[in-house]
Write a protein that holds these residues in place. Sequence first.
Motif, PDB file in Angstrom:
ATOM      1  N   LYS A 196      50.266  24.488  29.218  1.00  0.00           N
ATOM      2  CA  LYS A 196      49.629  25.777  28.942  1.00  0.00           C
ATOM      3  C   LYS A 196      48.121  25.612  28.783  1.00  0.00           C
ATOM      4  O   LYS A 196      47.328  26.389  29.337  1.00  0.00           O
ATOM      5  CB  LYS A 196      50.231  26.393  27.685  1.00  0.00           C
ATOM      6  CG  LYS A 196      51.709  26.766  27.829  1.00  0.00           C
ATOM      7  CD  LYS A 196      52.294  27.258  26.527  1.00  0.00           C
ATOM      8  CE  LYS A 196      53.782  27.558  26.681  1.00  0.00           C
ATOM      9  NZ  LYS A 196      54.404  28.006  25.417  1.00  0.00           N
TER      10      LYS A 196
ATOM     11  N   ALA B 186      44.928  32.052  29.865  1.00  0.00           N
ATOM     12  CA  ALA B 186      44.825  31.477  31.205  1.00  0.00           C
ATOM     13  C   ALA B 186      45.095  32.545  32.258  1.00  0.00           C
ATOM     14  O   ALA B 186      44.401  32.616  33.280  1.00  0.00           O
ATOM     15  CB  ALA B 186      45.819  30.321  31.355  1.00  0.00           C
ATOM     16  N   LEU B 187      46.098  33.387  32.016  1.00  0.00           N
ATOM     17  CA  LEU B 187      46.431  34.454  32.953  1.00  0.00           C
ATOM     18  C   LEU B 187      45.268  35.430  33.096  1.00  0.00           C
ATOM     19  O   LEU B 187      44.865  35.783  34.210  1.00  0.00           O
ATOM     20  CB  LEU B 187      47.684  35.178  32.476  1.00  0.00           C
ATOM     21  CG  LEU B 187      48.312  36.236  33.395  1.00  0.00           C
ATOM     22  CD1 LEU B 187      49.798  36.375  33.113  1.00  0.00           C
ATOM     23  CD2 LEU B 187      47.649  37.598  33.227  1.00  0.00           C
TER      24      LEU B 187
ATOM     25  N   ALA C 165      48.645  30.329  27.493  1.00  0.00           N
ATOM     26  CA  ALA C 165      48.938  30.834  28.842  1.00  0.00           C
ATOM     27  C   ALA C 165      48.488  32.280  29.013  1.00  0.00           C
ATOM     28  O   ALA C 165      48.147  32.699  30.125  1.00  0.00           O
ATOM     29  CB  ALA C 165      50.430  30.706  29.134  1.00  0.00           C
ATOM     30  N   THR C 166      48.479  33.051  27.926  1.00  0.00           N
ATOM     31  CA  THR C 166      48.018  34.437  27.994  1.00  0.00           C
ATOM     32  C   THR C 166      46.556  34.489  28.412  1.00  0.00           C
ATOM     33  O   THR C 166      46.160  35.259  29.296  1.00  0.00           O
ATOM     34  CB  THR C 166      48.189  35.134  26.632  1.00  0.00           C
ATOM     35  OG1 THR C 166      49.561  35.076  26.235  1.00  0.00           O
ATOM     36  CG2 THR C 166      47.735  36.579  26.703  1.00  0.00           C
TER      37      THR C 166
ATOM     38  N   MET D 204      46.502  24.880  32.166  1.00  0.00           N
ATOM     39  CA  MET D 204      46.265  26.077  32.966  1.00  0.00           C
ATOM     40  C   MET D 204      45.023  26.821  32.478  1.00  0.00           C
ATOM     41  O   MET D 204      44.252  27.349  33.276  1.00  0.00           O
ATOM     42  CB  MET D 204      47.485  27.001  32.893  1.00  0.00           C
ATOM     43  CG  MET D 204      48.699  26.499  33.658  1.00  0.00           C
ATOM     44  SD  MET D 204      48.400  26.289  35.431  1.00  0.00           S
ATOM     45  CE  MET D 204      48.168  24.496  35.512  1.00  0.00           C
ATOM     46  N   LEU D 205      44.822  26.844  31.170  1.00  0.00           N
ATOM     47  CA  LEU D 205      43.619  27.471  30.631  1.00  0.00           C
ATOM     48  C   LEU D 205      42.383  26.702  31.079  1.00  0.00           C
ATOM     49  O   LEU D 205      41.359  27.301  31.450  1.00  0.00           O
ATOM     50  CB  LEU D 205      43.690  27.519  29.108  1.00  0.00           C
ATOM     51  CG  LEU D 205      42.498  28.163  28.387  1.00  0.00           C
ATOM     52  CD1 LEU D 205      42.270  29.592  28.873  1.00  0.00           C
ATOM     53  CD2 LEU D 205      42.723  28.143  26.871  1.00  0.00           C
TER      54      LEU D 205
ATOM     55  N   ALA E  79      51.128  30.869  34.861  1.00  0.00           N
ATOM     56  CA  ALA E  79      51.043  31.396  33.499  1.00  0.00           C
ATOM     57  C   ALA E  79      52.163  32.379  33.202  1.00  0.00           C
ATOM     58  O   ALA E  79      52.677  32.427  32.076  1.00  0.00           O
ATOM     59  CB  ALA E  79      49.686  32.050  33.273  1.00  0.00           C
TER      60      ALA E  79
END
Length: 283
Positions: free
Chosen positions: A130, A193-194, A190-191, A133-134, A173
């Motif tokens: 997570k 990152a999305l 992940a939020t 990804m960020l 994400a």
Amino acid sequence: MVCALGAAVCFGTATVLQAVAARAAAGSGSGGDAALLLRALRQWRYLAGLALDGLGFLLQIAALRSIPIYAVGAALAASLAVTAVVAARLLQVRLSRVEWGAVGVVCAGLAMLGLASGTEGERAGSTELKYAMLGVAVLVLLAGVVAGRLPERGRALVLGLGAGFGFGVVEVAVRLIDDLSVGALLGNPATYALLLGGGAAFVLLTSALQRGSVTTATAGLVIGETIGPALVGVVWLGDRTRDGLEWLAVLGFAVAVVGALALARFGEAPVEEGVAGGGAVAG
């Protein structure tokens, strides 16, 4: 898979509707980009395109929660085939035999993927993934700043690739968000990152289409949003194929992506000059 294909149809059709509306808006007055946007927003086709984009995103999320990322990514790349076919009807764009063949190749690749794809992986994304990804989302944003200073030849490709990686972050994400309560969303990397990945991707893609070759930028976009997320899904999230059909999934994925690359000039619905009010061929 039906949701993924539905998302591709929505995105591909929306591109053409918005192109028609933008052309009509450009021919109805003068002014800068802001004035053009305001006139486009008064066109029902533009609003319909935005609605289709929203529906496509919801279908994309549903697909990502049900089937492997590699299948969704390939299906979304196939939206270029939808754009090409719809543009041939609504914008009277002439497709060459090679491009019609590419549309068929995309369909064949998706058919193979549909037969070979299993269910989504059952592995829960780790905290490290997570944050990774960020981190990628931040790098995408920084890459856009650097790419803006590159020579024109390489700028569109780098911006397109950056946009592809940003949209790829969104795909991954979505799989990393398993609790939709407010507290859980705010505490999940992940939020962010999305949101950051999607926002950065949109800015980079817009810049690439404005400042370089549409074909080059779209090719970079397709590569970035398909290959990386597919590998993450297989290696870290446990995405698999049906027993004994790994070869078919790999072949279908490759065929669909290659077909999409052959249609890269439709990354921004092209309009032939002098057709139904004028315009320029994108790319």
